[in-house]
Design an enzyme around this catalytic site. Structure first.
Site, short mmCIF file in Angstrom:
data_model
loop_
_atom_site.label_atom_id
_atom_site.label_comp_id
_atom_site.label_asym_id
_atom_site.label_seq_id
_atom_site.Cartn_x
_atom_site.Cartn_y
_atom_site.Cartn_z
N HIS A 280 -2.76 0.61 6.82
CA HIS A 280 -2.95 0.79 5.38
C HIS A 280 -2.65 2.24 5.03
CE1 HIS A 280 -4.26 -0.51 1.52
NE2 HIS A 280 -5.30 0.31 1.46
N CYS B 93 0.80 -1.22 0.00
CA CYS B 93 0.00 0.00 0.00
C CYS B 93 0.83 1.27 0.00
CB CYS B 93 -0.96 -0.01 1.18
SG CYS B 93 -0.13 -0.23 2.75
N ASP C 141 -8.06 4.22 -3.67
CA ASP C 141 -7.10 3.29 -3.08
C ASP C 141 -6.43 2.50 -4.19
OD1 ASP C 141 -5.60 1.61 -1.63
OD2 ASP C 141 -7.24 0.75 -0.44
#
Lengths: 678, 311
Positions: A475, A431, A491
């Protein structure tokens, strides 16, 4: 007390009393070994051992000079152990030192009282270090042993064997403490919960855990190896879908070519608070409410950091918290204890439709040089695509279509040109890599964007009906500002590894096998234990939510629920009433305990026998001997005469034949005959 | 316990019951008293068979028997004996009185003066008498049966409590039942039966039986019951005077003896209850004008036989 029964004015502690005291000291000090110098434990053994040796006549009591020397030696040891003076740890270490040495000069009963009372204080002190349910249980055990020692040091005559002594004292101690429970509950529920008037510099070197305020590729990967709990959430209404759960922690605006930070200068907590109160303050009018609200309560574990994690944007929030212009919610203090937060969020609301210029500036910042290939790529793609939206889609499509991999074991990147290296060479990462490079590409194309760090998802505990978010749920994702839409959450990780946001990290890296790989002993690798783990976790959550999280607000809510409008008179009446009930209970118990000298088993059985016959109309007069009664009963109830005679015979054998052996056998017979009779 | 003991006791009782008809309980109590090595007080109206019982007991047990009718002019020397100058040897020689016997029947004890009474009671307590500085041991076994008319009768000197306490048991025979009475009216001669009574025991055997009494076992539960009884007599709202420790010992001893008479090696609550009235009746003094016996019965009804500890 001095001239108590049979003591002949003896105020001195016996050998067994001393052993009790030593045991209690050990039990109290043991948990501190996790936080304070370990050598304090042998010290108490040494001091008490010396005292026992003196008691048994092996040595004489040490003189004042010697004791003074020992004390100085101990204080020197504390200095050398690397404790900072003055700090809470140093103070508690000093107290423990004195506690350990005190047993050397425990001679009279009043000395033992000092030790035991300090012991009670230390039990409470330990809660400064940890407030887990386990620590609570251990505290209860310590209280029982301490009270046992309090009893043990008051005993003079050794009437018991060692085992009996231990059992008797511990049982008495437990009973005494049980009697205190109602009063304890009363104090817990009703005593005013005041904020501390002053505080020591507490636990200065305590490790900070969880999300940090800067992100270099690698940070979040190390978090993903931790199964520690971050926070737990209960939802008032429906639980949102797993891929909607983006727990916003902090916003990283500044990129220096290697590291993402909040601002150019990293503010400390005090500066951060100033910032959030003034130019970086949250403006409620920046949010256009839309969609259904999500109401929830979260209990955050202590981290030593002020960050809280909420669904964004949060509009209603209770407690001592701050809200910032980037829609984050943060605590006013670093979390030294679990914190309870009640919040309402509107995930579908529009945010910052009009973007303030200062925020726009922050969201467009790029380092002056470096990562030339990426900048060039951004320019090229932006020109190829007509609109901002098309550009965003193009960048995401690039992630999806080219050979990008989601992995927790990416190759290490250099110190500069990290974005180039990732986008064009390694193409492997998690991430942090994707969010960072995505925001870079956006900014390079002139679109305001920023990195958001926090947690995504969580583990649903069906036992406790709550969501547990762990460190491995950490995250990072991106936000892009678009005309008319405000900030839009994007995302990029979801594009490469959709399982990450739908099922969590474990599913995303299943093929790789890197989930919590550093923790071979973790129970998570044993699926059959998961049910038990959930149950235990639910208990802990309840403890945190209802015991540790019982603060002034909860107290007020409870009192409101009980009393309606709060007046001093009503509260006083309630508390007084409960107190009177407790006192009456105690009195009643005292009376009952005194009246009921329990009869031996055989007599109880005989009384039951009489009760059974009385139901059939044969009543025994108190002055009737068993034999005479048996004759009367057998005559009145011929059908049962054999059983009646047999029962009476066994009872008479048991009671009146002095050398009758086999007590257990006889009582069993009595029970069997009773069964036949009834 | 020797195997012969139960048979001996049963035979003795059987013989006694042949003479004293329909009075098994008092007869048994009298024998209990004898086995327990205590002295017996028979209290009854004249003509109820007190003397016959004493006589029969002496005869069956093979004891040397002497009887003195107590009167108001009886002197201690008439009981104990006196030193008499003998001219042949020119010295005083002790002539033992009737108290030097194995079974001494003191008929109508309460008609004698306190002085004579106390001379006898001292002999009972000590088992010996002292005359002119010389101590003379009484024979063994030494068993006193005193009969007493109810104190309401004229010309009596009631025994003080301290002296009543010396008697292990007090027994009343009471009126005979109608059946027995009818036989008496028909002309049955008690004295005749007495003359034909065979001897079952002798001094030796009696002593052997007496030595068995302390061996009868007492359990803790039973002692609990006895102590409950004693404690009850000492409650001030029940009795003016409770049972003394000597009275309590008497209760235990009599209960053991009674159990032996029943052929048992241990004491049951029934045994205690059987002797309690006889033991406590003359020792208890009630708050009001209650008779000691009534009081003892009342206590027996009140106190729970079973209960409390052990196990």
């Amino acid at each position: 007390m001095g001239n108590g029964l049979g003591t002949g004015g003896n105020n001195y502690i016996t050998y067994s009393g001393m052993i009790w005291l030593l045991a209690a000291q050990l039990v109290v000090m043991l948990p501190f070994a996790l936080h304070l110098p370990v050598w304090l434990i042998p010290l108490v053994l040494f001091a008490a051992g010396w005292r026992l040796w003196v008691l048994s006549g092996g040595a004489s009591q040490p003189g004042t000079l010697l004791k003074l020397g020992l004390m100085l030696f101990g204080i020197g040891g504390l200095f050398l152990s690397g404790l900072k003076f003055p700090s809470l740890e140093a103070m508690s270490a000093l107290l423990l030192l004195g506690f350990a040495f005190k047993s050397l000069e425990v001679i009279q009963r009043r000395d033992a009282l000092v030790v035991v009372f300090i012991g009670y204080f230390l039990v409470a002190l330990h809660f400064l270090y940890t407030q887990s349910i386990l620590a609570g249980l251990y505290g209860v055990v310590s209280l029982v042993v301490l009270t046992g020692a309090l009893i043990g040091t008051q005993q003079t005559v050794a009437e018991f064997t060692a085992v009996q002594n231990v059992r008797f004292n511990l049982r008495l101690a437990a009973v005494m403490l049980l009697q205190c429970v109602p009063l304890m509950l009363l104090l817990f529920v009703f005593a005013p919960r005041l904020q501390p008037l002053w505080s020591l510099p507490m636990l200065t070197d305590q490790a900070k855990t969880g999300i940090s305020d800067r992100m270099t590729p690698g940070d979040i990967a190390s978090l993903s190896q931790s199964a520690e709990l971050a926070f737990r959430v209960t939802f008032k209404g429906e639980r949102p879908a797993q891929n909607q759960l983006y727990w916003r922690g902090l916003v990283l605006n500044h990129f220096d070519g290697h590291e993402w930070r909040q601002f150019e200068q990293t503010p400390d907590l005090w500066q951060m608070k100033e910032l959030v109160r003034q130019e970086y303050a949250f403006r409620p009018d920046a949010v256009q409410v839309a969609g259904t609200p999500i109401e929830y309560e979260a209990v955050y574990e202590k981290t030593g950091q002020p960050w809280l994690f909420t669904l964004s944007p949060t509009l209603k929030v209770a407690g001592d918290v701050l809200q910032a212009a980037d829609f984050r919610v943060m605590a006013a203090q670093e979390l030294q204890a679990p914190l309870l937060l009640k919040a309402t969020s509107y995930p579908q609301a529009l945010r910052d439709v009009q973007l303030a210029s200062s925020l726009r500036e922050l969201a467009l910042q790029l380092p002056t040089d470096g990562d030339l290939r990426s900048r060039e790529l951004a320019q090229r793609l932006r020109q190829e695509t007509g609109s901002e939206q098309a550009y965003i889609d193009k960048v995401l499509a690039r992630f999806r279509e080219q050979q990008f991999f989601y992995t927790l074991r990416p190759p290490t990147l250099g110190d500069s040109n990290t974005i180039d290296e990732f986008l064009f060479e390694s193409q492997r990462g998690f991430c942090a890599h994707y969010a960072g490079s995505f925001v870079f590409l956006m900014r390079a194309a002139g679109i305001p964007a920023r990195v958001v760090a926090g947690y995504q998802g969580g583990e649903w505990n069906a036992q406790g009906q709550y969501l547990a978010v762990h460190q491995y749920d950490a995250h990072a994702w991106a936000e892009v500002w678009q005309q008319g839409k405000g900030w839009v959450q994007i995302d990029p990780t979801a594009v490469i590894a959709p399982q990450r946001v739908e099922q969590g990290l474990e599913a995303a890296v299943q093929a790789e096998g890197s989930f919590l790989q550093g923790q071979l002993l973790s129970t998570r690798h044993l699926p059959w234990l998961n049910g038990l783990r959930h149950k235990l976790d639910a208990v802990q959550y309840g403890w945190q939510r209802w015991v540790l999280g019982y603060d002034q607000t909860t107290q007020m809510d409870l009192l409101h629920a009980i009393l309606g409008e709060l007046t001093l008179l009503r509260v006083a009446t309630l508390v007084g009433g409960v107190l009177v009930v407790i006192l009456l209970g105690w009195l009643l118990m005292l009376g009952l305990a005194r009246r009921h000298a329990r009869e031996a088993l055989e007599h109880q059985l005989y009384r039951r026998f009489c009760a059974i016959l009385a139901k059939r109309g044969v009543v025994r007069q108190p002055g009737q001997a068993p034999g005479a009664f048996a004759q009367q009963a057998a005559a009145a109830l011929p059908a049962q005469s054999d059983n009646i005679r047999a029962f009476t015979q066994v009872y008479e054998t048991l009671c009146y034949l002095p050398d009758a052996s086999g007590y257990a056998k006889h009582t069993r017979q009595l029970k069997a005959l009773l069964g036949k009779l009834s | 316990m020797t195997t012969a003991a139960p048979q001996l006791i049963q035979a003795t009782l059987a013989q006694l019951n042949k003479v004293i008809l329909g009075k098994e309980q008092p007869v048994r109590l009298a024998l209990t008293c004898l086995l327990a090595n205590g002295h017996l007080l028979l209290e009854d109206l004249p003509g109820m068979g007190k003397t016959t019982l004493a006589h029969a007991l002496a005869q069956v047990c093979g004891l040397e028997y002497k009887r003195v009718q107590f009167t108001s002019d009886l002197l201690p020397a008439d009981l104990i004996g006196a030193s008499v100058f003998e001219s042949q040897s020119s010295s005083f020689r002790f002539h033992p009185g009737p108290v030097f016997s194995q079974l001494f029947l003191a008929d109508e004890l309460n008609r004698a003066t306190p002085k004579a009474q106390s001379a006898l009671l001292e002999a009972m307590e000590e088992g010996q008498v002292s005359v002119d500085g010389t101590t003379h041991r009484l024979p063994s076994p030494f068993f006193v049966i005193a009969t007493q008319n109810p104190q309401s009768q004229s010309g009596t000197f009631p025994l003080p409590e301290s002296q009543l306490d010396r008697f292990l048991l007090r027994v009343s025979l009471g009126y005979p039942g109608p059946q027995v009475e009818r036989e008496l009216l028909k002309g049955r001669n008690g004295r005749q039966a007495l003359a034909n009574l065979p001897q079952v025991l002798n001094g030796q055997r009696l002593k052997a039986l007496q030595s068995l009494v302390p061996q009868v076992k007492l359990s803790d539960n039973l002692l609990d019951y006895i102590q409950r009884l004693i404690a009850h007599t000492r409650q001030s709202d029940v009795c003016h005077l409770g049972l003394s420790p000597r009275g309590a010992q008497a209760l235990v001893k009599s209960a053991q003896s009674w159990a032996l008479l029943q052929g048992r090696g241990h004491v049951l609550p029934e045994d205690v209850q059987a002797v309690f009235v006889a033991v406590a009746g003359h020792r208890l003094v009630g708050r009001e004008e209650t008779q000691g016996e009534q009081l003892a019965r009342h206590i027996l009804d009140k106190v729970d036989v079973i209960g409390s500890g052990h196990g």
